[in-house]
Write a protein that holds these residues in place. Structure first.
Motif, PDB file in Angstrom:
ATOM      1  N   VAL A  16      27.917   0.423   4.689  1.00 45.93           N
ATOM      2  CA  VAL A  16      28.893  -0.348   5.446  1.00 45.93           C
ATOM      3  C   VAL A  16      28.479  -0.223   6.905  1.00 45.93           C
ATOM      4  N   ILE A  17      27.794  -1.239   7.414  1.00 47.74           N
ATOM      5  CA  ILE A  17      27.287  -1.216   8.785  1.00 47.74           C
ATOM      6  C   ILE A  17      28.282  -1.975   9.656  1.00 47.74           C
ATOM      7  N   LEU A  18      28.990  -1.228  10.507  1.00 49.49           N
ATOM      8  CA  LEU A  18      30.031  -1.816  11.346  1.00 49.49           C
ATOM      9  C   LEU A  18      29.588  -1.869  12.798  1.00 49.49           C
ATOM     10  N   ALA A  65      18.446  -5.299   7.111  1.00 53.11           N
ATOM     11  CA  ALA A  65      19.285  -5.807   8.195  1.00 53.11           C
ATOM     12  C   ALA A  65      18.552  -5.895   9.525  1.00 53.11           C
ATOM     13  N   GLY A  66      17.429  -5.204   9.660  1.00 46.08           N
ATOM     14  CA  GLY A  66      16.721  -5.199  10.926  1.00 46.08           C
ATOM     15  C   GLY A  66      17.478  -4.470  12.018  1.00 46.08           C
ATOM     16  N   LEU A  67      18.354  -3.551  11.625  1.00 45.54           N
ATOM     17  CA  LEU A  67      19.187  -2.825  12.585  1.00 45.54           C
ATOM     18  C   LEU A  67      18.824  -1.349  12.600  1.00 45.54           C
ATOM     19  N   THR A  68      18.885  -0.749  13.782  1.00 49.24           N
ATOM     20  CA  THR A  68      18.717   0.682  13.917  1.00 49.24           C
ATOM     21  C   THR A  68      20.095   1.316  13.890  1.00 49.24           C
ATOM     22  N   LEU A  69      20.365   2.135  12.896  1.00 52.88           N
ATOM     23  CA  LEU A  69      21.686   2.718  12.745  1.00 52.88           C
ATOM     24  C   LEU A  69      21.874   3.896  13.684  1.00 52.88           C
ATOM     25  N   GLY A  70      23.097   4.038  14.178  1.00 61.16           N
ATOM     26  CA  GLY A  70      23.441   5.194  14.997  1.00 61.16           C
ATOM     27  C   GLY A  70      24.081   6.254  14.115  1.00 61.16           C
ATOM     28  N   TYR A  71      25.395   6.385  14.249  1.00 63.90           N
ATOM     29  CA  TYR A  71      26.139   7.358  13.450  1.00 63.90           C
ATOM     30  C   TYR A  71      26.140   6.941  11.984  1.00 63.90           C
ATOM     31  N   VAL A  72      25.854   7.873  11.099  1.00 64.27           N
ATOM     32  CA  VAL A  72      25.873   7.628   9.660  1.00 64.27           C
ATOM     33  C   VAL A  72      26.638   8.759   8.981  1.00 64.27           C
ATOM     34  N   GLU A  73      27.509   8.394   8.049  1.00 63.21           N
ATOM     35  CA  GLU A  73      28.313   9.391   7.339  1.00 63.21           C
ATOM     36  C   GLU A  73      28.480   8.974   5.882  1.00 63.21           C
ATOM     37  N   GLN A  74      28.290   9.915   4.971  1.00 68.29           N
ATOM     38  CA  GLN A  74      28.491   9.617   3.559  1.00 68.29           C
ATOM     39  C   GLN A  74      29.978   9.470   3.280  1.00 68.29           C
ATOM     40  N   LEU A  75      30.339   8.414   2.543  1.00 67.84           N
ATOM     41  CA  LEU A  75      31.740   8.114   2.278  1.00 67.84           C
ATOM     42  C   LEU A  75      32.224   8.693   0.962  1.00 67.84           C
ATOM     43  N   ALA A 107      28.173   3.395   8.546  1.00 63.93           N
ATOM     44  CA  ALA A 107      27.169   3.415   9.613  1.00 63.93           C
ATOM     45  C   ALA A 107      27.693   2.599  10.788  1.00 63.93           C
ATOM     46  N   LEU A 108      27.541   3.123  11.990  1.00 66.20           N
ATOM     47  CA  LEU A 108      27.966   2.433  13.204  1.00 66.20           C
ATOM     48  C   LEU A 108      26.737   2.095  14.034  1.00 66.20           C
ATOM     49  N   THR A 109      26.776   0.939  14.672  1.00 66.05           N
ATOM     50  CA  THR A 109      25.636   0.551  15.489  1.00 66.05           C
ATOM     51  C   THR A 109      26.079  -0.441  16.551  1.00 66.05           C
ATOM     52  N   ARG A 110      25.221  -0.633  17.527  1.00 67.89           N
ATOM     53  CA  ARG A 110      25.379  -1.684  18.526  1.00 67.89           C
ATOM     54  C   ARG A 110      24.215  -2.647  18.345  1.00 67.89           C
ATOM     55  N   GLN A 111      24.419  -3.892  18.701  1.00 66.99           N
ATOM     56  CA  GLN A 111      23.333  -4.853  18.567  1.00 66.99           C
ATOM     57  C   GLN A 111      22.217  -4.545  19.558  1.00 66.99           C
ATOM     58  N   ASP A 112      22.567  -4.269  20.809  1.00 68.37           N
ATOM     59  CA  ASP A 112      21.568  -3.863  21.816  1.00 68.37           C
ATOM     60  C   ASP A 112      20.337  -4.765  21.807  1.00 68.37           C
ATOM     61  N   PRO A 247      34.846  11.291  18.671  1.00 68.46           N
ATOM     62  CA  PRO A 247      34.629  10.198  19.639  1.00 68.46           C
ATOM     63  C   PRO A 247      33.692   9.124  19.100  1.00 68.46           C
ATOM     64  N   LEU A 248      33.954   8.641  17.894  1.00 71.84           N
ATOM     65  CA  LEU A 248      33.044   7.688  17.253  1.00 71.84           C
ATOM     66  C   LEU A 248      33.057   6.326  17.924  1.00 71.84           C
ATOM     67  N   VAL A 249      34.140   5.985  18.623  1.00 77.73           N
ATOM     68  CA  VAL A 249      34.212   4.669  19.235  1.00 77.73           C
ATOM     69  C   VAL A 249      33.070   4.452  20.217  1.00 77.73           C
ATOM     70  N   PHE A 250      32.553   5.533  20.809  1.00 72.93           N
ATOM     71  CA  PHE A 250      31.484   5.381  21.799  1.00 72.93           C
ATOM     72  C   PHE A 250      30.159   4.987  21.163  1.00 72.93           C
ATOM     73  N   GLU A 251      30.055   5.132  19.841  1.00 77.78           N
ATOM     74  CA  GLU A 251      28.867   4.639  19.134  1.00 77.78           C
ATOM     75  C   GLU A 251      28.819   3.112  19.142  1.00 77.78           C
ATOM     76  N   LEU A 252      29.955   2.475  19.447  1.00 82.97           N
ATOM     77  CA  LEU A 252      30.055   1.022  19.429  1.00 82.97           C
ATOM     78  C   LEU A 252      30.049   0.415  20.825  1.00 82.97           C
TER      79      LEU A 252
END
Length: 327
Positions: A16-18, A65-75, A107-112, A247-252
């Protein structure tokens, strides 16, 4: 592929890449089935290739997805029988289909600047329209959900569970039907209640008896392939809960941001509208951010820029933003 009691068993990793796009939470889902439902990125775990589960997830998420994931956590591990059912497999014998167990990840990421294929990002609240309270109580609750849950609750049911909650008790509690606080963390519980009541398309697709009770079923959000909407509900509930002590919001967020942007991201995830001054006092009291001394003029008047203050991670055991539920 493994063998389990004579049946093939597949171990998959599902992501789940958000991310946040224009102050809306979006999820990456690029694969579509024959019914046009999107699916989360997933792939087989290959122990001879992937040293760990997380490395395997990051590898295929990058490939798909061509995305570099930041924070990742098993659900959670999703392994219910029939969880991979879909329209084109409905007539195939169960024994001919492998039993797929998926290990879900948030998984959390920014488009960057990374390019996302057109049509691959989907609004999270398109799948759960009853979860977005930023503009007030969602109309879909009183228009479509409450009356049907009331009708379902009035039908004969199995004995009450261990906690002694009736169907009506659960519906009232989860959807705040009596004016109580809406608990934004119980995303999965609300989804599963609607599924149990046969009100979701997935219940019909999976052949649940409750779905046959409805001559006309409202469209309660978009569906996803397999049980991917359940996995997404699990991820959203987990993220909403963790905002309060991590502080997970800062990953976004970008490295520098305004307090208005920070508030909008928190509101997007929590589904709640927050009072501006109360939110700023909360941010100041937590010590999560610090001013950069710079300003931005984007969108009109100059606004101060802030950054995440990483020292807070060693200063407090649970540094988060304890935004509350709402009526």
């Amino acid at each position: 592929m493994l063998q389990a009691a004579g049946n093939a068993l597949e171990i998959n990793l599902t992501a789940v890449i958000l991310m946040i796009e224009r102050d809306m939470p979006v999820v990456y889902a690029s694969a579509f089935d024959v019914a046009g439902s999107p699916g989360l990125p997933s792939g087989p775990f290959e122990p001879m290739v992937h040293r760990t589960l997380e490395l395997g997830l990051r590898a295929f998420a990058s490939e798909q997805a061509g995305l570099t994931l930041g924070y990742v956590e098993q659900l959670y591990t999703f392994g219910d029988r029939g969880r991979q059912a879909e329209e084109r497999l409905a007539t195939a014998p169960v024994s001919e289909n492998p039993h797929v167990v998926s290990i879900g990840y948030l998984a959390l990421t920014r488009q960057d600047g990374e390019r996302v294929p057109p049509g691959a990002l989907h609004g999270v609240y398109d799948f759960f329209p009853w979860e977005d309270w930023r503009g007030g109580r969602p109309a879909i609750i009183d228009r479509d959900i409450a009356p049907r849950l009331g009708e379902w609750a009035a039908t004969p049911a199995e004995p009450m569970g261990k906690r002694g909650l009736t169907r009506l008790d659960r519906a009232t509690m989860l959807f705040a039907l009596d004016g109580r606080l809406f608990d934004e963390e119980k995303v999965l519980e609300r989804y599963e209640l609607l599924y149990e009541a046969g009100l979701l398309e997935e219940a019909r697709r999976d052949g649940r008896a409750a779905a046959t009770l409805w001559a006309a079923r409202p469209r309660l959000g978009r569906t996803m392939q397999f049980d991917h909407r359940r996995i997404l509900a699990t991820a959203l509930g987990r993220l909403r809960g963790k905002l309060k002590y991590r502080p997970l919001v800062f990953e976004l967020l970008p490295e520098r941001f305004t307090l208005t942007s920070l508030q909008q991201k928190v509101e997007a995830i929590s589904g709640n509208h927050l009072h501006k001054q109360n939110f700023r006092r909360l941010v100041e009291s937590t010590g999560l951010v610090e001013a950069t001394g710079e300003q931005t003029t984007t969108g009109g008047r100059p606004a101060a820029l802030f950054r995440f203050r990483r020292e807070v991670l060693v200063e407090r055991p649970a540094p988060g933003l304890r935004v509350g539920a709402r009526v």
